[in-house]
Write a protein that holds these residues in place. Structure first.
Motif, mmCIF file in Angstrom:
data_model
loop_
_atom_site.group_PDB
_atom_site.id
_atom_site.type_symbol
_atom_site.label_atom_id
_atom_site.label_comp_id
_atom_site.label_asym_id
_atom_site.label_seq_id
_atom_site.Cartn_x
_atom_site.Cartn_y
_atom_site.Cartn_z
ATOM 1 N N LYS A 123 -6.982 0.500 -3.636
ATOM 2 C CA LYS A 123 -5.920 -0.507 -3.679
ATOM 3 C C LYS A 123 -4.549 0.092 -3.393
ATOM 4 O O LYS A 123 -3.580 -0.637 -3.207
ATOM 5 C CB LYS A 123 -5.914 -1.197 -5.055
ATOM 6 C CG LYS A 123 -7.168 -1.987 -5.339
ATOM 7 C CD LYS A 123 -7.239 -2.453 -6.780
ATOM 8 C CE LYS A 123 -6.212 -3.511 -7.094
ATOM 9 N NZ LYS A 123 -6.378 -4.048 -8.468
ATOM 10 N N GLY A 124 -4.457 1.425 -3.438
ATOM 11 C CA GLY A 124 -3.167 2.053 -3.251
ATOM 12 C C GLY A 124 -2.228 1.777 -4.408
ATOM 13 O O GLY A 124 -1.032 1.534 -4.215
ATOM 14 N N ARG A 184 0.845 -1.196 0.000
ATOM 15 C CA ARG A 184 0.000 0.000 0.000
ATOM 16 C C ARG A 184 0.881 1.246 0.000
ATOM 17 O O ARG A 184 1.765 1.388 0.825
ATOM 18 C CB ARG A 184 -0.875 -0.020 1.233
ATOM 19 C CG ARG A 184 -2.077 0.852 1.120
ATOM 20 C CD ARG A 184 -3.122 0.331 2.096
ATOM 21 N NE ARG A 184 -4.413 0.889 1.902
ATOM 22 C CZ ARG A 184 -5.140 0.722 0.807
ATOM 23 N NH1 ARG A 184 -4.682 0.031 -0.182
ATOM 24 N NH2 ARG A 184 -6.321 1.243 0.720
#
Length: 303
Positions: free
Chosen positions: A72-73, A43
């Motif tokens: 989701k980063g 992340r």
């Protein structure tokens, strides 16, 4: 990015013509394949995602499009068939320590600017289409793709260029992808979109869609098709320095002749087809200029 042309340069030219909502051209498109590569599920912070996105931009690889997936980063990069493995490696190298923030997908075909579509309009060397008809202070304008209107002044509703539509009043491409055409004959302006089944849809609102939303599209080549919004604020690199930012990304298919056409749902206008890859046999990935930008910039309203 092209300088916008002032409306005043054409406002005094004539009476006005209108034409039912129509559309523009598109080149061959193809269905996205499964994810080819995916970075480890780490992340990233907002600052790291910005760095990764800037790195993709600086890598300047034609045939790529990307957006930020905050949930989701990740920076999700979609690469068309012309992008080589070496170029994908170069993008990761440019991202440096943020390479883990990249998620890379493949799509068949090539991302291209699109020209032609819906209810076709014509100019020198181009067949395009109206996305939405709009009005400001009793003057009627048609919206289409900016890559159609750039460098072109007069528009017609027939391929022989004898039935006058109007004149380019503003154009913005690259950076954005919208064009504004002043109608020559206002009485003909139609605020509806043709659904290619003998019926029309009234468009009375404009707004911004959300990821996952059901959307509709029409085009002169492929008619009426539907799909979902897959991302917002996407960037597309068509090559040759032609990048467009802030686009709506969808899985609605399209084909040559559909570009510039309308993206909508129900009675609400959302976008103008800029480009994409694929076709309506195998599917594809398509990108739309948000319609709210030219509406707000010029004080236009759908009707």
């Amino acid at each position: 990015m092209k300088r916008l042309l002032p409306f005043g340069s054409v406002v005094g030219r004539a009476r006005m013509i209108a034409v039912a909502a129509s559309l523009v051209s598109i080149t061959a498109l193809a269905a996205p394949s499964a994810i080819a590569q995916s970075a480890p599920d780490t992340r990233a912070t907002a600052a790291q995602l910005t760095q990764a996105s800037d790195a993709v931009l600086e890598a300047d690889v034609a045939g790529t499009a990307w957006y930020t997936d905050q949930a989701k980063g990740k920076i999700v990069v979609t690469a068309d068939q012309r992008v080589t493995a070496g170029q994908l490696t170069a993008i990761k190298k440019a991202a440096g320590a943020q390479a883990g923030s990249l998620e890379i997908k493949r799509t068949a075909g090539r991302f291209n600017r699109l020209i032609a579509g819906g209810e076709a309009i014509y100019s020198t060397g181009a067949r395009c289409s109206l996305g939405f008809n709009t009005v400001r202070a009793g003057v009627y304008y048609a919206l289409t793709a900016g890559h159609c209107t750039n460098g072109r002044g007069t528009w017609y509703t027939n391929p022989a260029n004898t039935a006058l539509l109007g004149w380019t009043a503003a154009s913005s491409f690259p950076g954005n992808d919208f064009g504004v055409i002043q109608h020559a004959y206002p009485a003909a302006a139609d605020g509806r979109v043709y659904l290619y089944n003998g019926t029309y849809r009234d468009i009375i609102n404009a707004g911004n869609p959300y990821v996952g939303q059901f959307v509709e599209r029409t085009g002169s080549t492929t008619g009426y098709h539907t799909g979902r919004v897959t991302a917002l604020n996407a960037t597309v690199n068509y090559g040759g320095g032609q990048l467009v930012y802030g686009l709506i990304q969808t899985n609605v298919c399209a084909a040559p002749g559909d570009s510039g056409g309308p993206l909508f749902a129900g009675n609400t206008a959302y976008g103008l087809l800029s480009g994409g890859s694929g076709n309506c046999t195998v599917g594809g990935t398509t990108f739309y200029q948000p319609v709210t930008e030219p509406l707000g910039l010029y004080g236009l309203s759908v009707f």
